[in-house]
Structures are given as structure tokens and as C-alpha cells.
Design a protein around this motif. Structure first.
Motif, PDB file in Angstrom:
ATOM      1  N   ALA A 115       7.979  13.932  -4.157  1.00 32.74           N
ATOM      2  CA  ALA A 115       6.764  13.708  -5.498  1.00 32.74           C
ATOM      3  C   ALA A 115       6.444  11.714  -5.746  1.00 32.74           C
ATOM      4  CB  ALA A 115       7.428  14.167  -6.660  1.00 32.74           C
ATOM      5  N   LEU A 116       7.207  11.577  -5.563  1.00 32.82           N
ATOM      6  CA  LEU A 116       6.723   9.611  -5.841  1.00 32.82           C
ATOM      7  C   LEU A 116       5.552   9.676  -4.982  1.00 32.82           C
ATOM      8  CD1 LEU A 116      10.116   8.194  -6.727  1.00 32.82           C
ATOM      9  CD2 LEU A 116       8.332   8.554  -8.316  1.00 32.82           C
ATOM     10  N   VAL A 117       5.712  10.391  -3.589  1.00 31.86           N
ATOM     11  CA  VAL A 117       5.052   9.804  -2.881  1.00 31.86           C
ATOM     12  C   VAL A 117       3.616  10.083  -2.932  1.00 31.86           C
ATOM     13  CG1 VAL A 117       4.832   9.973  -0.321  1.00 31.86           C
ATOM     14  CG2 VAL A 117       7.140   9.153  -0.912  1.00 31.86           C
ATOM     15  N   THR A 118       3.913  11.457  -2.849  1.00 33.96           N
ATOM     16  CA  THR A 118       2.384  12.330  -3.262  1.00 33.96           C
ATOM     17  C   THR A 118       1.687  12.173  -4.104  1.00 33.96           C
ATOM     18  OG1 THR A 118       3.788  14.624  -2.403  1.00 33.96           O
ATOM     19  CG2 THR A 118       1.599  14.753  -3.280  1.00 33.96           C
ATOM     20  N   LEU A 119       3.094  11.374  -5.603  1.00 34.08           N
ATOM     21  CA  LEU A 119       1.483  11.055  -6.745  1.00 34.08           C
ATOM     22  C   LEU A 119       0.706  10.022  -6.252  1.00 34.08           C
ATOM     23  CD1 LEU A 119       0.830  11.749  -9.536  1.00 34.08           C
ATOM     24  CD2 LEU A 119       3.019  10.675 -10.211  1.00 34.08           C
ATOM     25  N   GLY A 120       1.585   8.787  -5.421  1.00 37.73           N
ATOM     26  CA  GLY A 120       1.623   7.602  -5.192  1.00 37.73           C
ATOM     27  C   GLY A 120      -0.086   8.003  -3.936  1.00 37.73           C
ATOM     28  N   ILE A 121       0.179   8.933  -3.395  1.00 34.16           N
ATOM     29  CA  ILE A 121      -1.260   8.503  -2.458  1.00 34.16           C
ATOM     30  C   ILE A 121      -2.270   9.804  -3.833  1.00 34.16           C
ATOM     31  CG2 ILE A 121      -1.859  10.568  -0.653  1.00 34.16           C
ATOM     32  CD1 ILE A 121       0.775  10.710   0.138  1.00 34.16           C
ATOM     33  N   LEU A 122      -1.745  10.387  -4.411  1.00 35.96           N
ATOM     34  CA  LEU A 122      -3.423  10.736  -4.654  1.00 35.96           C
ATOM     35  C   LEU A 122      -3.668   9.977  -5.980  1.00 35.96           C
ATOM     36  CD1 LEU A 122      -2.062  14.126  -6.573  1.00 35.96           C
ATOM     37  CD2 LEU A 122      -2.887  13.843  -4.243  1.00 35.96           C
ATOM     38  N   TYR A 123      -3.513   9.089  -6.502  1.00 35.33           N
ATOM     39  CA  TYR A 123      -3.826   7.879  -7.457  1.00 35.33           C
ATOM     40  C   TYR A 123      -4.911   6.662  -6.381  1.00 35.33           C
ATOM     41  CZ  TYR A 123      -1.186   8.036 -11.647  1.00 35.33           C
ATOM     42  OH  TYR A 123      -1.479   8.857 -13.190  1.00 35.33           O
ATOM     43  N   TYR A 124      -3.878   6.639  -4.796  1.00 35.81           N
ATOM     44  CA  TYR A 124      -5.701   6.078  -4.188  1.00 35.81           C
ATOM     45  C   TYR A 124      -6.079   6.357  -3.452  1.00 35.81           C
ATOM     46  CZ  TYR A 124      -2.943   5.722   0.064  1.00 35.81           C
ATOM     47  OH  TYR A 124      -2.189   6.090   1.660  1.00 35.81           O
ATOM     48  N   LYS A 125      -6.649   8.107  -3.142  1.00 35.90           N
ATOM     49  CA  LYS A 125      -7.450   8.897  -2.674  1.00 35.90           C
ATOM     50  C   LYS A 125      -8.208   9.464  -3.456  1.00 35.90           C
ATOM     51  CE  LYS A 125      -5.387   8.830   1.722  1.00 35.90           C
ATOM     52  NZ  LYS A 125      -6.374   7.677   2.841  1.00 35.90           N
ATOM     53  N   VAL A 126      -7.647   9.915  -4.509  1.00 39.36           N
ATOM     54  CA  VAL A 126      -9.259   9.990  -5.565  1.00 39.36           C
ATOM     55  C   VAL A 126      -9.662   8.944  -5.648  1.00 39.36           C
ATOM     56  CG1 VAL A 126      -7.589  11.929  -6.254  1.00 39.36           C
ATOM     57  CG2 VAL A 126      -7.534  10.287  -8.026  1.00 39.36           C
ATOM     58  N   PRO A 127     -11.407   9.736  -5.982  1.00 35.85           N
ATOM     59  CA  PRO A 127     -12.258   8.694  -7.649  1.00 35.85           C
ATOM     60  C   PRO A 127     -11.108   8.288  -8.357  1.00 35.85           C
ATOM     61  CG  PRO A 127     -13.102  10.859  -6.353  1.00 35.85           C
ATOM     62  CD  PRO A 127     -11.388  10.948  -6.694  1.00 35.85           C
ATOM     63  N   GLY A 128     -11.876   7.070  -9.329  1.00 35.16           N
ATOM     64  CA  GLY A 128     -11.172   6.621 -10.179  1.00 35.16           C
ATOM     65  C   GLY A 128     -12.557   6.574 -10.968  1.00 35.16           C
ATOM     66  N   TRP A 129     -11.786   6.588 -12.589  1.00 34.88           N
ATOM     67  CA  TRP A 129     -12.525   6.656 -13.601  1.00 34.88           C
ATOM     68  C   TRP A 129     -14.311   6.083 -13.237  1.00 34.88           C
ATOM     69  CZ3 TRP A 129     -16.287   4.472 -17.647  1.00 34.88           C
ATOM     70  CH2 TRP A 129     -16.091   4.789 -18.613  1.00 34.88           C
ATOM     71  N   PRO A 130     -14.991   7.194 -13.642  1.00 41.94           N
ATOM     72  CA  PRO A 130     -14.628   8.178 -14.549  1.00 41.94           C
ATOM     73  C   PRO A 130     -14.863   9.465 -13.993  1.00 41.94           C
ATOM     74  CG  PRO A 130     -17.172   7.331 -14.492  1.00 41.94           C
ATOM     75  CD  PRO A 130     -16.763   6.872 -13.891  1.00 41.94           C
ATOM     76  N   LEU A 131     -15.088   9.926 -12.783  1.00 42.23           N
ATOM     77  CA  LEU A 131     -14.737  10.908 -11.672  1.00 42.23           C
ATOM     78  C   LEU A 131     -13.430  11.482 -12.212  1.00 42.23           C
ATOM     79  CD1 LEU A 131     -17.159   9.858  -8.847  1.00 42.23           C
ATOM     80  CD2 LEU A 131     -17.034  11.744 -10.856  1.00 42.23           C
ATOM     81  N   ALA A 132     -12.166  10.316 -11.640  1.00 43.54           N
ATOM     82  CA  ALA A 132     -11.117  11.492 -11.030  1.00 43.54           C
ATOM     83  C   ALA A 132     -10.467  10.152 -11.843  1.00 43.54           C
ATOM     84  CB  ALA A 132     -10.665  11.908 -10.890  1.00 43.54           C
ATOM     85  N   PHE A 133      -8.899  10.243 -11.811  1.00 42.68           N
ATOM     86  CA  PHE A 133      -7.904   8.711 -12.414  1.00 42.68           C
ATOM     87  C   PHE A 133      -7.252   8.368 -11.588  1.00 42.68           C
ATOM     88  CE2 PHE A 133      -5.757  13.096 -10.593  1.00 42.68           C
ATOM     89  CZ  PHE A 133      -5.175  12.091 -10.025  1.00 42.68           C
ATOM     90  N   GLY A 134      -8.097   8.455 -10.027  1.00 34.62           N
ATOM     91  CA  GLY A 134      -7.393   7.061  -8.799  1.00 34.62           C
ATOM     92  C   GLY A 134      -7.179   6.229  -9.763  1.00 34.62           C
ATOM     93  N   ASP A 135      -6.942   4.863  -9.323  1.00 31.15           N
ATOM     94  CA  ASP A 135      -5.598   3.943  -9.846  1.00 31.15           C
ATOM     95  C   ASP A 135      -4.814   2.650  -8.674  1.00 31.15           C
ATOM     96  OD1 ASP A 135      -4.103   1.679 -11.536  1.00 31.15           O
ATOM     97  OD2 ASP A 135      -5.411   2.605 -13.140  1.00 31.15           O
ATOM     98  N   ASN A 136      -5.284   1.878  -7.916  1.00 30.20           N
ATOM     99  CA  ASN A 136      -4.594   1.876  -7.135  1.00 30.20           C
ATOM    100  C   ASN A 136      -3.019   1.147  -7.530  1.00 30.20           C
ATOM    101  OD1 ASN A 136      -6.098   2.087  -5.178  1.00 30.20           O
ATOM    102  ND2 ASN A 136      -7.599  -0.415  -5.234  1.00 30.20           N
ATOM    103  N   ASP A 137      -3.311   0.215  -8.814  1.00 31.17           N
ATOM    104  CA  ASP A 137      -2.172  -0.595  -9.327  1.00 31.17           C
ATOM    105  C   ASP A 137      -0.764   0.684  -9.828  1.00 31.17           C
ATOM    106  OD1 ASP A 137      -3.760  -2.668  -9.538  1.00 31.17           O
ATOM    107  OD2 ASP A 137      -3.751  -2.412 -11.397  1.00 31.17           O
ATOM    108  N   ARG A 144       6.459   2.292  -4.459  1.00 29.82           N
ATOM    109  CA  ARG A 144       7.279   1.640  -4.366  1.00 29.82           C
ATOM    110  C   ARG A 144       8.822   2.019  -5.012  1.00 29.82           C
ATOM    111  NH1 ARG A 144       6.163  -3.489  -2.169  1.00 29.82           N
ATOM    112  NH2 ARG A 144       8.918  -4.342  -3.445  1.00 29.82           N
ATOM    113  N   LYS A 145       8.530   2.929  -6.438  1.00 27.63           N
ATOM    114  CA  LYS A 145       9.231   3.783  -6.374  1.00 27.63           C
ATOM    115  C   LYS A 145       9.961   4.307  -4.979  1.00 27.63           C
ATOM    116  CE  LYS A 145       8.403   3.927 -11.512  1.00 27.63           C
ATOM    117  NZ  LYS A 145       8.012   3.866 -13.007  1.00 27.63           N
ATOM    118  N   ALA A 146       8.624   5.070  -4.693  1.00 28.68           N
ATOM    119  CA  ALA A 146       9.558   6.557  -3.748  1.00 28.68           C
ATOM    120  C   ALA A 146      10.359   5.253  -2.833  1.00 28.68           C
ATOM    121  CB  ALA A 146       8.482   6.875  -2.903  1.00 28.68           C
ATOM    122  N   LEU A 147       9.873   3.702  -2.415  1.00 30.07           N
ATOM    123  CA  LEU A 147      10.456   3.228  -1.747  1.00 30.07           C
ATOM    124  C   LEU A 147      11.738   3.031  -1.694  1.00 30.07           C
ATOM    125  CD1 LEU A 147       7.799   0.674  -0.098  1.00 30.07           C
ATOM    126  CD2 LEU A 147       9.226   2.613   1.328  1.00 30.07           C
TER     127      LEU A 147
END
Length: 209
Positions: A115-137, A144-147
Motif C-alpha cells: 500500500a505504501l508503494v502504490t500510494l507513492g506511485i500514485l502521488y508521482y504519476k497523477v497530475p498535481g493541483w488543480p487537476l489532482a493530488f500529484g505531489d513528488n514530496d 521511502r517508508k515502503a523501503l
């Protein structure tokens, strides 16, 4: 939105230590989801996914303190997003994000931190604001938590390396690609074939540097 179909295959389940009744239900729904995912996109496939989403929701309600049903439901929703319009797909991805966050709150180590890996992937694959929630940080935080949960895993190392490569941090990515390539795999694990593919991608990425 970038293609997300690979994400859901991180969430294949091995036999766990959950209650038998829950595991039986999860395993049956998972098997149907995997077989349906391998078919062509049709109205019938859409209806089958909707039924599977309803079925796993019943398991989520029956076992509210277990992470695995939440992870599987997120996987089903992410697969459904592949057949949906951009607007509907984004709604499904947001629902999956919420489910993954709940699963992490319950047990971040479930399925080796998938779940940690997948959520991390979603954050860098989806667009950022205002379209979606993408956030590289945020992406880096979850990866890193997944690691930390699974430091020697193929998936955790490969996708953190992929993230670093997309950030132009090739030198940092090398060690994680090597860890992914050197990871030990269990042929009896139900996600074995997917992890073999991740190894192959890690080798290809390293060779291209």
C-alpha cells in the motif's frame, strides 16, 4: 493522466495470517479480479468489475480492522479506472488513494508494504493541483517508508529507483536498481511473475544509464 494499469498488479495477494473466512473471501474475489483484468475492455468487463467492487466492499465492512480487503478494493478501482473516462477515472483513483491511506493506518506492513508503494506511485504519476493530488514530496515520503518496511524487496526498490530517474537523479537510482535486480524471489509467491517483470525493468533501466 499516465497509465496506471501496472499499479494494481503490485497488489496481488499471497496467503496471509488473516482469519480463514476473510482470506477465503479475499482469495476468491482476487482470483476473479485477476482473470477479469486479463480480458479485453467490454461492457461485460465493466459490469464484472462493478460486482467485484461490491463483493470486496462487503468484506471491508465485515473486517474493518484488516488492511488486505482495503488494498484489494483499491486494486479493483484502479483497474476500473483504465476503462473509464478521464473524469470518472480520476474519481476512482481518488477513492483508491483513500483506501490505501486507511490500509496504511491499519497495517503499513501488509503485503510487504504494497500500500505504501502504490500510494507513492500514485502521488508521482497523477497530475498535481488543480487537476489532482500529484505531489513528488509525498511520493518520496511513501516510497521511502515502503523501503523501511521492505528494504530488500524488488517492488519497493524498483519503484523508488523509477521515481528517482523521473526526477533526473540517475546516480542515486543506481543502487536501488541493483537492489531490485539482486532481490531474492520466491517462485511460490503468487506475485512471482510480476516481480520477475520488475526485475527485468530494473535491468533495462540500469543498462540504459
Amino acid at each position: 493522466m499516465k497509465n496506471l494499469i501496472f499499479v494494481v498488479f503490485l497488489l496481488l495477494f499471497a496467503q496471509g495470517a488473516c482469519a480463514d473466512t476473510m482470506q477465503d473471501s479475499v482469495s476468491k474475489i482476487e482470483a476473479n479480479w485477476v482473470s477479469t483484468s486479463e480480458t479485453e475492455s467490454t461492457p461485460e468487463r465493466k459490469n464484472l468489475f462493478l460486482q467485484l467492487a461490491d463483493d470486496i466492499t462487503d468484506v471491508v465492512v465485515a473486517f474493518p480492522t484488516q488492511a488486505e480487503p482495503l488494498i484489494l478494493k483499491s486494486a479493483i478501482l484502479l483497474t476500473m479506472a483504465e476503462d473509464a473516462s478521464s473524469f470518472v477515472a480520476l474519481g476512482l483513483v481518488k477513492q483508491a488513494k483513500t483506501l490505501l491511506a486507511k490500509a496504511i493506518d491499519i497495517n503499513p506492513e501488509a503485503r510487504g508494504g504494497s500500500a505504501l508503494v502504490t500510494l507513492g506511485i500514485l502521488y508521482y504519476k497523477v497530475p498535481g493541483w488543480p487537476l489532482a493530488f500529484g505531489d513528488n514530496d509525498q511520493a518520496e515520503t511513501y516510497l521511502r517508508k515502503a523501503l523501511e518496511v521492505n528494504p530488500d524487496g524488488v517492488t519497493s526498490n524498483y519503484f523508488y529507483a523509477e521515481f528517482l530517474l523521473e526526477q533526473g537523479k540517475d546516480d542515486q537510482a543506481v543502487s536501488y536498481l541493483n537492489r531490485a535486480i539482486g532481490a531474492t524471489l520466491d517462485p511460490k509467491n503468487r506475485s512471482f511473475k510480476i516481480k520477475v517483470k520488475h526485475k527485468a525493468k530494473a535491468k533495462a533501466a540500469l543498462a540504459s544509464l
